[in-house]
Design an enzyme around this catalytic site. Structure first.
Site, PDB file in Angstrom:
ATOM      1  N   CYS A   2     -37.570   2.292  27.396  1.00  0.00           N
ATOM      2  CA  CYS A   2     -38.719   2.411  28.274  1.00  0.00           C
ATOM      3  C   CYS A   2     -39.442   1.087  28.235  1.00  0.00           C
ATOM      4  O   CYS A   2     -39.129   0.218  27.433  1.00  0.00           O
ATOM      5  CB  CYS A   2     -39.642   3.519  27.769  1.00  0.00           C
ATOM      6  SG  CYS A   2     -38.747   5.055  27.482  1.00  0.00           S
ATOM      7  N   ARG A  27     -36.693  -1.392  32.924  1.00  0.00           N
ATOM      8  CA  ARG A  27     -36.360  -0.810  31.621  1.00  0.00           C
ATOM      9  C   ARG A  27     -36.253   0.711  31.679  1.00  0.00           C
ATOM     10  O   ARG A  27     -35.880   1.345  30.689  1.00  0.00           O
ATOM     11  CB  ARG A  27     -37.438  -1.189  30.596  1.00  0.00           C
ATOM     12  CG  ARG A  27     -37.599  -2.679  30.402  1.00  0.00           C
ATOM     13  CD  ARG A  27     -38.681  -2.959  29.402  1.00  0.00           C
ATOM     14  NE  ARG A  27     -38.278  -2.578  28.074  1.00  0.00           N
ATOM     15  CZ  ARG A  27     -37.656  -3.378  27.221  1.00  0.00           C
ATOM     16  NH1 ARG A  27     -37.399  -4.613  27.548  1.00  0.00           N
ATOM     17  NH2 ARG A  27     -37.314  -2.955  26.028  1.00  0.00           N
ATOM     18  N   TRP A  71     -37.508   6.034  30.644  1.00  0.00           N
ATOM     19  CA  TRP A  71     -36.089   6.381  30.851  1.00  0.00           C
ATOM     20  C   TRP A  71     -35.834   7.523  29.877  1.00  0.00           C
ATOM     21  O   TRP A  71     -35.790   7.323  28.669  1.00  0.00           O
ATOM     22  CB  TRP A  71     -35.209   5.173  30.546  1.00  0.00           C
ATOM     23  CG  TRP A  71     -33.768   5.400  30.862  1.00  0.00           C
ATOM     24  CD1 TRP A  71     -33.158   5.257  32.072  1.00  0.00           C
ATOM     25  CD2 TRP A  71     -32.736   5.794  29.939  1.00  0.00           C
ATOM     26  NE1 TRP A  71     -31.814   5.542  31.959  1.00  0.00           N
ATOM     27  CE2 TRP A  71     -31.523   5.874  30.668  1.00  0.00           C
ATOM     28  CE3 TRP A  71     -32.705   6.079  28.570  1.00  0.00           C
ATOM     29  CZ2 TRP A  71     -30.314   6.227  30.085  1.00  0.00           C
ATOM     30  CZ3 TRP A  71     -31.498   6.442  27.999  1.00  0.00           C
ATOM     31  CH2 TRP A  71     -30.322   6.512  28.747  1.00  0.00           C
ATOM     32  N   ASN A  97     -41.664   3.354  23.084  1.00  0.00           N
ATOM     33  CA  ASN A  97     -40.296   3.013  23.483  1.00  0.00           C
ATOM     34  C   ASN A  97     -39.426   3.145  22.236  1.00  0.00           C
ATOM     35  O   ASN A  97     -39.724   2.523  21.221  1.00  0.00           O
ATOM     36  CB  ASN A  97     -40.267   1.568  24.014  1.00  0.00           C
ATOM     37  CG  ASN A  97     -38.845   1.054  24.180  1.00  0.00           C
ATOM     38  OD1 ASN A  97     -37.923   1.829  24.451  1.00  0.00           O
ATOM     39  ND2 ASN A  97     -38.671  -0.245  24.010  1.00  0.00           N
ATOM     40  N   GLY A  98     -38.360   3.940  22.325  1.00  0.00           N
ATOM     41  CA  GLY A  98     -37.476   4.117  21.168  1.00  0.00           C
ATOM     42  C   GLY A  98     -37.170   5.577  20.978  1.00  0.00           C
ATOM     43  O   GLY A  98     -37.370   6.391  21.884  1.00  0.00           O
ATOM     44  N   GLU A 463     -15.240  -6.481  35.702  1.00  0.00           N
ATOM     45  CA  GLU A 463     -16.623  -6.693  36.126  1.00  0.00           C
ATOM     46  C   GLU A 463     -16.832  -6.222  37.571  1.00  0.00           C
ATOM     47  O   GLU A 463     -17.845  -5.596  37.887  1.00  0.00           O
ATOM     48  CB  GLU A 463     -16.971  -8.183  35.955  1.00  0.00           C
ATOM     49  CG  GLU A 463     -18.347  -8.603  36.410  1.00  0.00           C
ATOM     50  CD  GLU A 463     -19.500  -7.869  35.720  1.00  0.00           C
ATOM     51  OE1 GLU A 463     -19.277  -7.146  34.736  1.00  0.00           O
ATOM     52  OE2 GLU A 463     -20.638  -8.003  36.209  1.00  0.00           O
ATOM     53  N   LYS A 467     -19.513  -3.356  38.631  1.00  0.00           N
ATOM     54  CA  LYS A 467     -20.564  -3.580  39.646  1.00  0.00           C
ATOM     55  C   LYS A 467     -20.518  -2.497  40.712  1.00  0.00           C
ATOM     56  O   LYS A 467     -21.536  -1.944  41.103  1.00  0.00           O
ATOM     57  CB  LYS A 467     -20.406  -4.938  40.331  1.00  0.00           C
ATOM     58  CG  LYS A 467     -20.783  -6.167  39.568  1.00  0.00           C
ATOM     59  CD  LYS A 467     -22.245  -6.329  39.274  1.00  0.00           C
ATOM     60  CE  LYS A 467     -22.601  -5.673  37.965  1.00  0.00           C
ATOM     61  NZ  LYS A 467     -22.592  -6.439  36.789  1.00  0.00           N
ATOM     62  N   GLU A 470     -21.777   0.958  39.279  1.00  0.00           N
ATOM     63  CA  GLU A 470     -23.203   1.143  38.999  1.00  0.00           C
ATOM     64  C   GLU A 470     -24.074   0.987  40.232  1.00  0.00           C
ATOM     65  O   GLU A 470     -25.121   1.616  40.328  1.00  0.00           O
ATOM     66  CB  GLU A 470     -23.687   0.242  37.851  1.00  0.00           C
ATOM     67  CG  GLU A 470     -23.744  -1.213  38.130  1.00  0.00           C
ATOM     68  CD  GLU A 470     -24.222  -2.029  36.928  1.00  0.00           C
ATOM     69  OE1 GLU A 470     -25.073  -1.548  36.178  1.00  0.00           O
ATOM     70  OE2 GLU A 470     -23.739  -3.167  36.778  1.00  0.00           O
ATOM     71  N   HIS A 486       2.485   0.831  34.711  1.00  0.00           N
ATOM     72  CA  HIS A 486       2.642   1.680  33.520  1.00  0.00           C
ATOM     73  C   HIS A 486       1.879   2.993  33.648  1.00  0.00           C
ATOM     74  O   HIS A 486       1.530   3.592  32.640  1.00  0.00           O
ATOM     75  CB  HIS A 486       2.216   0.902  32.274  1.00  0.00           C
ATOM     76  CG  HIS A 486       3.071  -0.310  32.024  1.00  0.00           C
ATOM     77  ND1 HIS A 486       4.385  -0.225  31.662  1.00  0.00           N
ATOM     78  CD2 HIS A 486       2.791  -1.633  32.136  1.00  0.00           C
ATOM     79  CE1 HIS A 486       4.891  -1.444  31.533  1.00  0.00           C
ATOM     80  NE2 HIS A 486       3.948  -2.317  31.824  1.00  0.00           N
ATOM     81  N   LYS A 581     -32.124  -1.266  32.610  1.00  0.00           N
ATOM     82  CA  LYS A 581     -31.662  -2.637  32.427  1.00  0.00           C
ATOM     83  C   LYS A 581     -31.353  -2.949  30.959  1.00  0.00           C
ATOM     84  O   LYS A 581     -30.315  -3.488  30.639  1.00  0.00           O
ATOM     85  CB  LYS A 581     -32.739  -3.588  32.965  1.00  0.00           C
ATOM     86  CG  LYS A 581     -32.415  -5.056  32.822  1.00  0.00           C
ATOM     87  CD  LYS A 581     -31.490  -5.509  33.919  1.00  0.00           C
ATOM     88  CE  LYS A 581     -31.128  -6.967  33.823  1.00  0.00           C
ATOM     89  NZ  LYS A 581     -29.873  -7.224  34.544  1.00  0.00           N
TER      90      LYS A 581
HETATM   91  O1  M6R Z   1     -28.770  -7.228  28.064  1.00  0.00           O
HETATM   92  P1  M6R Z   1     -27.310  -7.116  27.748  1.00  0.00           P
HETATM   93  O2  M6R Z   1     -26.510  -8.228  28.358  1.00  0.00           O
HETATM   94  O3  M6R Z   1     -27.018  -6.968  26.298  1.00  0.00           O
HETATM   95  O4  M6R Z   1     -26.861  -5.770  28.466  1.00  0.00           O
HETATM   96  C1  M6R Z   1     -25.568  -5.261  28.282  1.00  0.00           C
HETATM   97  C2  M6R Z   1     -25.262  -4.174  29.286  1.00  0.00           C
HETATM   98  O5  M6R Z   1     -26.117  -3.088  29.124  1.00  0.00           O
HETATM   99  C3  M6R Z   1     -25.373  -4.686  30.719  1.00  0.00           C
HETATM  100  O6  M6R Z   1     -24.529  -5.771  30.945  1.00  0.00           O
HETATM  101  C4  M6R Z   1     -25.024  -3.573  31.713  1.00  0.00           C
HETATM  102  O7  M6R Z   1     -23.670  -3.271  31.599  1.00  0.00           O
HETATM  103  C5  M6R Z   1     -25.375  -4.004  33.133  1.00  0.00           C
HETATM  104  N1  M6R Z   1     -26.061  -2.946  33.822  1.00  0.00           N
HETATM  105  C6  M6R Z   1     -24.182  -4.363  33.938  1.00  0.00           C
HETATM  106  O8  M6R Z   1     -24.497  -4.752  35.236  1.00  0.00           O
END
Ligand code: M6R
Length: 586
Positions: A2, A27, A71, A97-98, A463, A467, A470, A486, A581
């Site tokens: 959060c 966040r 969150w 937060n936590g 990657e 993308k 998400e 395979h 994030k």
């Molecule tokens: O802040 P970080 O790079 O450690 O975050 C790692 C992942 O949570 C982050 O890359 C996540 O996979 C992204 N939403 C990808 O776009």
């Protein structure tokens, strides 16, 4: 996961807090709330979009207050579960937060004593514990110290007390908390973004510290109550970096920023870079650890360090790091890669490794983040705040820094110089957006996508798939091109789009053969390459560049593809559902 912010000073707190949680929304964004204090504590909360709820949060009066964007972890997305939470009589309000791991036991204990809980959250126990101890000692600091002694888990929390409207307090353990130092005012927050427009002077709280602030005095103590002297750091981010400018979404703005951010990643302190390389080359063992997109950068780092710098290393997902912990010792270097520097899995991995004697090197974007401060050395991405939940510019900046490290460690200055003109290639690849929009329009209703590539293109395939998942909520799989036969080939039919990463390098011909195998089964092939071939149904063409740099170039159209597919499907691009994030829970 959060975001929290608190303010104390001469200004009206509510507008600062509201704007602050908007900046922290990345966040977490399922509910929000704020509390200010005048003669009593007043609260506004809502579900969904910040500021929208039954009554206007800007009505709240007072020069001190706290706010939260959530969150959900414990308890559903309801107004009752939105923070701030209060003690029984509403005289103490907290934002957290936590995760409080022993909240059930504490809740039972406090309920037996007569405390009345109004939410299903773990966080609410903090308010009641503070009430319990404050009623005994009538002393804010003592109540705070007694409370943190009782709770187990991770936390950064802020508190205001009805009895003392001139004080705001905070505590941190394994979750970030920073203090912005203004003139006769303080801002306590999860990171600098929500207050950077007011001050660039920051005190970073370390783990196991508490802060007690009045409008003109800040005191920091350890968890035993002993005062700790802290220094003030000046941070570099510009206010403009955190605004959308003319773009419809942060994500698109951040995709376009890449022509400049990849240049900024090259601005590194020469000595620091060399120390970093020396540590990697001198280590007995090197492990790279990260999560999500940063892990994909880690996979490329493994490839480049092994191939270019001749340093053998392994890349391990931070959440799986425990599996190799027995191999960590004093001779080990752990390279952690993280945009936020706050990812719980990464912090857990590096802390475990540190305990076994490893040296921790990190590549982070957020200066002063927990990972940065807990590492032996850090290098910064210098790409400014990344607000879109999907990592874009931080990924390409990570790649640039990895190239720089690999070439420096291999003593290949010619390649370092080549990196300096990469921004021109990025500028030209950004021009493919119209073609990407056309492809997105054609495929946006399809529900399964594959991305394939060999060697350095394999992490980019992963990657590209991440993308797309998400941002657009389309199922996607990234695969090593040679692996399809395979098993996964069974899923390919005449409705399946396959994105093939196939620029002209030593993987070209083999990837082409794999592409033909899919084409023979009816797949629709979207080529990403510098040369055309009749096998492609659609092609995103880009100019020829130095072979090693193709991963940086080819990921950009994949980011654009995910963005436009998401727009076409009406998804909330900057705030994908269920995600946050910074993933500050394990
Ligand atoms: O802040 P970080 O790079 O450690 O975050 C790692 C992942 O949570 C982050 O890359 C996540 O996979 C992204 N939403 C990808 O776009």
């Amino acid at each position: 996961m959060c975001g929290i912010i608190g303010y104390i000073g001469d200004r009206d707190a509510a507008p600062i807090l509201l704007k602050g949680i908007e900046k922290l929304e990345y966040r977490g964004y399922d509910s929000w709330g704020l509390a200010t204090i005048l003669d009593k504590i007043s609260i506004r909360k809502g579900i969904g979009k910040i500021g929208e709820g039954p009554s206007d949060p800007l009505e709240l009066k007072g020069k001190a207050g706290i706010a939260h964007t959530r969150w959900a972890t414990h308890g559903g997305i309801t107004e009752e579960n939105a923070h701030p939470h209060t003690s029984c009589k509403g005289e103490i309000a907290i934002v957290h937060n936590g995760i409080i791991e022993n909240y059930q036991e504490l809740r039972r204990l406090l309920s037996d004593e007569g405390h009345n809980f109004t939410s299903q959250t773990d966080s609410e126990v903090i308010a009641h514990l503070l009430e319990r101890y404050y009623n005994k000692s009538k002393n804010i600091k003592n109540a705070l110290l007694a409370t943190i002694k009782k709770i187990k888990g991770t936390f950064a929390f802020l508190v205001i007390f009805h009895t003392d409207p001139n004080v705001i307090v905070g505590a941190r353990k394994d979750a970030p908390l920073v203090v912005g130092v203004g003139e006769d005012e303080f801002f306590l927050a999860s990171d600098v973004l929500p207050f950077i427009e007011y001050t660039d002077k920051v005190v970073f709280l370390d783990n196991l510290e508490i802060a007690i602030a009045t409008k003109n005095l800040l005191k920091i103590f350890d968890f035993k109550g002993k005062e700790v002297k802290k220094s003030v750091t000046q941070v570099a981010w510009e206010v403009g970096d955190a605004s959308k400018k003319e773009f419809a979404h942060y994500t698109l703005k951040e995709i376009y920023e890449q022509s400049s951010t990849i240049k900024n990643a090259l601005y590194q302190d020469r000595m620091k870079l060399e120390d970093f390389c020396k540590a990697i080359k001198g280590a007995k063992k090197v492990f790279i650890t990260a999560a999500g997109t940063s892990f994909h950068a880690g996979l490329l780092a493994r490839y480049f360090f092994s191939k270019i710098s001749k340093v053998y290393c392994e890349a391990i997902l931070a959440s799986e790091f425990g599996q190799i912990i027995d191999w960590i010792d004093e001779g080990t270097v752990v390279l952690a890669i993280s945009q936020s520097g706050e990812t719980a899995d990464v912090l857990h991995a590096t802390r475990e490794a540190k305990e076994k004697g490893a040296r921790i090197l990190s590549i982070v974007n957020v200066m002063g983040s927990t990972l940065d401060r807990e590492s032996d050395f850090s290098l910064y991405l210098n790409c400014g705040p990344e607000i879109g939940v999907a990592a874009t510019k931080s990924f390409t900046a990570q790649l640039v820094l990895i190239y720089l490290l690999a070439f420096t460690a291999a003593d290949k200055p010619v390649y370092v110089n080549k990196l300096k003109i990469l921004d021109k290639c990025v500028e030209s690849i950004l021009k493919v957006e119209d073609k990407v929009i056309e492809i997105a329009e054609k495929y946006k209703d399809i529900n399964d996508f594959f991305f394939i590539g060999r060697s350095t293109h394999y992490p980019i395939a992963l990657e590209g798939a991440l993308k797309l998942k998400e941002l657009s909520y389309i199922h996607a799989e990234g695969m090593a091109a040679g692996e399809l036969k395979h098993g996964t080939l069974a899923l390919i039919d005449d409705r399946t789009p396959v994105v093939v990463l196939n620029p002209e390098d030593d993987t070209y011909h083999e990837t082409l053969s794999n592409t033909l195998e899919m084409k023979a089964r009816g797949a629709k092939i979207i080529g990403i390459s510098n040369i055309d071939n009749e096998v492609y149904d659609d092609l995103i063409l880009f100019p020829k560049v130095e072979e090693l740099f193709y991963p940086i170039i080819e990921v950009i159209p994949l980011q654009m593809l995910a963005y436009h597919m998401a727009i076409g499907r009406g998804a909330d691009v900057d705030r994908p559902r269920n995600l946050a994030k910074s993933v500050t829970v394990k």
